[in-house]
Design an enzyme around this catalytic site. Structure first.
Site, mmCIF file in Angstrom:
data_model
loop_
_atom_site.group_PDB
_atom_site.id
_atom_site.type_symbol
_atom_site.label_atom_id
_atom_site.label_comp_id
_atom_site.label_asym_id
_atom_site.label_seq_id
_atom_site.Cartn_x
_atom_site.Cartn_y
_atom_site.Cartn_z
ATOM 1 N N HIS A 179 0.872 -1.177 0.000
ATOM 2 C CA HIS A 179 0.000 0.000 0.000
ATOM 3 C C HIS A 179 0.915 1.234 0.000
ATOM 4 O O HIS A 179 2.038 1.175 0.514
ATOM 5 C CB HIS A 179 -0.819 -0.064 1.296
ATOM 6 C CG HIS A 179 -1.869 0.990 1.459
ATOM 7 N ND1 HIS A 179 -1.570 2.292 1.796
ATOM 8 C CD2 HIS A 179 -3.211 0.934 1.353
ATOM 9 C CE1 HIS A 179 -2.703 2.983 1.895
ATOM 10 N NE2 HIS A 179 -3.714 2.192 1.622
ATOM 11 N N GLN A 195 -4.331 -5.220 7.266
ATOM 12 C CA GLN A 195 -5.319 -6.188 6.771
ATOM 13 C C GLN A 195 -5.109 -7.557 7.408
ATOM 14 O O GLN A 195 -5.704 -8.545 6.981
ATOM 15 C CB GLN A 195 -5.216 -6.319 5.230
ATOM 16 C CG GLN A 195 -5.328 -5.028 4.459
ATOM 17 C CD GLN A 195 -6.746 -4.484 4.426
ATOM 18 O OE1 GLN A 195 -7.714 -5.163 4.758
ATOM 19 N NE2 GLN A 195 -6.891 -3.223 4.024
ATOM 20 N N LYS A 253 -10.240 -0.583 10.913
ATOM 21 C CA LYS A 253 -10.498 -1.771 10.087
ATOM 22 C C LYS A 253 -10.801 -2.995 10.947
ATOM 23 O O LYS A 253 -11.048 -4.081 10.442
ATOM 24 C CB LYS A 253 -9.288 -2.063 9.183
ATOM 25 C CG LYS A 253 -9.028 -0.979 8.124
ATOM 26 C CD LYS A 253 -7.949 -1.434 7.160
ATOM 27 C CE LYS A 253 -7.248 -0.294 6.441
ATOM 28 N NZ LYS A 253 -8.075 0.429 5.491
ATOM 29 N N ASP A 303 3.289 -4.331 7.802
ATOM 30 C CA ASP A 303 2.076 -3.522 7.714
ATOM 31 C C ASP A 303 0.911 -4.493 7.870
ATOM 32 O O ASP A 303 0.526 -5.188 6.939
ATOM 33 C CB ASP A 303 2.019 -2.811 6.354
ATOM 34 C CG ASP A 303 0.684 -2.099 6.129
ATOM 35 O OD1 ASP A 303 -0.172 -2.135 7.041
ATOM 36 O OD2 ASP A 303 0.492 -1.522 5.048
ATOM 37 N N CYS A 327 -4.842 2.547 -3.437
ATOM 38 C CA CYS A 327 -3.589 3.083 -2.891
ATOM 39 C C CYS A 327 -2.451 2.093 -3.082
ATOM 40 O O CYS A 327 -1.605 1.919 -2.191
ATOM 41 C CB CYS A 327 -3.731 3.447 -1.413
ATOM 42 S SG CYS A 327 -4.910 4.760 -1.152
#
Lengths: 155, 410
Positions: free
Chosen positions: B123, B202, B225, B199, B367
């Protein structure tokens, strides 16, 4: 589906499937500008050739949704053969058409401003204003055309 | 099904509210999740009953606010199996968490020619901060390529690791759903003396997270999220690293002492939390963690795997070659994010018609423009699944896609 059919008028889908004036022109004598919609990744390139203050040729190319590509296609047919002054007027009228939504939000009526009635086929894009996110798609080619004018001024 | 989704849906007021006539099909949780009533209540009762600034007042209310915030830190620490809660730094989102590492650790430890190795799935949040370091300090940004099916191609990993000081990878792709082998990458990074940042935006919302098992050094994720409020993110880092890193932002809270001549930094985690923190959001994220724990992250993962399998099969059966599903199709190496290309209809146009059928999906480059370029597309339609989605949502997506095809072939 009435809102959707208002957005995707037949003439819009026709320009999307059969884009007019697609391609590029040689630079120079033409000038070129590139526009991006960072929101969705749409891209459009506009080439114009100006002789004696008249747009004698225009081509566009790019990738994007039906609204951005058809609007650019219709723009090319609307401004070919027009003087720069006339084109400024058409750009103004088109932007007026795209701002009707904001006016109606402020409590005004949704009727078309008389200054936008000379737009011909472009009038079909009026349905876009009901979908605010898509206004940026419809104006992408036009903003890129304005960048071409800035290039002209610099040359 | 490991739990009854109809019960779960009832926990989320927006999914069952009158305004949407019970017909909202929300398939955009990779962008942000919906919020359970318990989180909404935790935020409002914080303001109704507890509100005061933290770490300042000596009165009981201020103490209560501080306790509420620090309790949430403990919960979040336990949720990702961190051994020490001071390794949990509150930020405003995962983007800020990654920027904190780049601007603090990166600026202090990286220089001309040092390499940061990224995966091709990243991302922009895990790309741009490193590009900025390339501009300011002359570091090199290098990329791990992808295989045809959207997995990381690690065949040349040894060569890729030459000169690497940090491996920074997505825990789960927000475009393809790919879940890279983080442990393998972290071990490989450590073997060459490099660190590993994940990261996990998700990842953490969708599966049990154990930072020791992952083996990474930094883990960045965001609250909104994972059923929490917006405006609250987390950076987890190994305490020995955090203690050596210079502060990120300067101001109140992050100091032990300030004089006309200079300042002394506070201890971790507060060293990195300048200014009044987003207290109600932190409390809300604590409530989100309680909620997810009550459902069970193993159950969330199992549910999403079952539903992703159903979605892949249903879309394949109903659309065949007319629909491309980007990324791996093996649910053991992917999450519930489905990036689609349907006929030759532009994603923006697809999502517009889907919206007309009450189906919320994302259309765009998500993104991740470098990844889009590798896929050879400008954008995709992305449907993403979460614990409150069920087979009826997938069926509604398929029905709406069929209607989209009809609409544009008229």
């Amino acid at each position: 589906m009435s809102g959707l059919e208002d957005l995707y008028r037949e003439i819009i889908l026709d320009h999307y499937r059969n884009p007019r004036n697609q391609g590029e022109l040689e630079v120079p004598p033409a000038v070129m500008a590139e526009g991006f919609n960072p929101l969705c990744g749409d891209e459009v390139k506009v080439h114009i050739k100006v002789d004696d203050g008249v747009i004698v040729d225009i081509k566009f190319d790019g990738q994007g949704c039906s609204i951005s590509q058809s609007s650019a296609s219709m723009m090319t047919t609307a401004i070919t053969g027009k003087t720069l002054e006339e084109v400024e007027g058409i750009i103004y009228s088109f932007k007026q058409l795209m701002s009707i939504h904001e006016k109606s939000l402020e409590g005004g009526s949704e009727t078309v401003d008389s200054s936008t009635t000379g737009l011909g086929d472009l009038q079909a894009l009026q349905g876009v204003v009901k979908f605010p996110v898509r206004i940026k798609c419809a104006t992408l080619g036009w903003n890129t055309l304005e960048q071409c004018f800035e290039e002209l001024d610099e040359n | 099904m490991s739990f009854d989704v109809s019960d779960i849906k009832k926990d989320f007021p927006l999914l069952s509210c009158e305004e949407h006539n019970n017909s909202l099909i929300y398939l955009d949780s990779a962008a942000t999740s919906q919020k359970p009533q318990k989180v909404i209540d935790a935020v409002s009762s914080y303001y109704e009953e507890i509100n005061a600034n933290v770490h300042r007042g000596a009165y009981r209310l201020a103490e209560k606010a501080t306790t509420a915030m620090e309790d949430a830190r403990e919960k979040i620490s336990d949720f990702i199996k961190s051994e020490r809660s001071e390794e949990i730094i509150f930020t405003k989102n995962a983007t800020e968490s990654i920027n904190l590492v780049a601007k603090s650790w990166g600026a202090a430890n990286l220089g001309e020619g040092d390499v940061v190795l990224l995966s091709s799935l990243e991302h922009h949040a895990n790309i741009v901060p490193w590009h900025q370091l390339a501009e300011s300090q002359g570091i090199e940004v290098r990329w791990i390529p992808l295989t045809e099916s959207g997995l990381l191609d690690l065949t040349d990993l040894d060569r890729l690791l030459e000169g690497v000081k940090l491996v920074a990878v997505s825990g789960a792709s927000n475009v393809l759903g790919t879940v890279p082998p983080v442990r393998t990458l972290a071990d490989a990074a450590h073997a060459v003396g490099a660190l590993c940042l994940v990261d996990a935006s998700q990842y953490v919302p969708h599966r049990p997270t154990d930072v020791e098992e992952l083996g990474c050094d930094f883990l960045a994720f965001t609250g909104h999220k994972m059923c929490g409020p917006t405006g609250i993110g987390v950076l987890w880092g190994r305490s020995e690293l955090l203690e050596q890193m210079p502060p990120f932002l300067g101001g109140g809270e992050m100091i032990l002492d300030v004089t006309q001549e200079g300042f002394t930094s506070n201890t971790i985690p507060w060293k990195f939390e300048a200014g009044t923190p987003p207290i109600s959001e932190i409390v809300g994220l604590g409530a989100a963690v309680d909620y997810l724990e009550s459902v069970g992250m193993d159950n969330v993962l199992e549910h999403e795997r079952t539903l992703t399998t159903y979605a892949l099969q249903t879309l394949k059966d109903r659309f065949g070659d007319e629909l491309i599903i980007h990324g791996p199709h093996d649910v053991s190496v992917r999450g519930g994010v489905l990036s689609l290309a349907y006929q030759d209809i532009h994603p923006h146009d697809v999502s517009q018609v889907l919206d007309d059928h009450g189906v919320c999906v994302r259309a765009g480059h998500h993104c991740a423009k470098p990844l889009m370029k590798l896929l050879g597309v400008g954008s995709t339609v992305r449907a993403s699944l979460y614990l409150y989605n069920d087979e009826s949502d997938v069926d509604a997506l398929a029905d709406a896609l069929e209607a989209t095809g009809k609409f544009f072939s008229r």
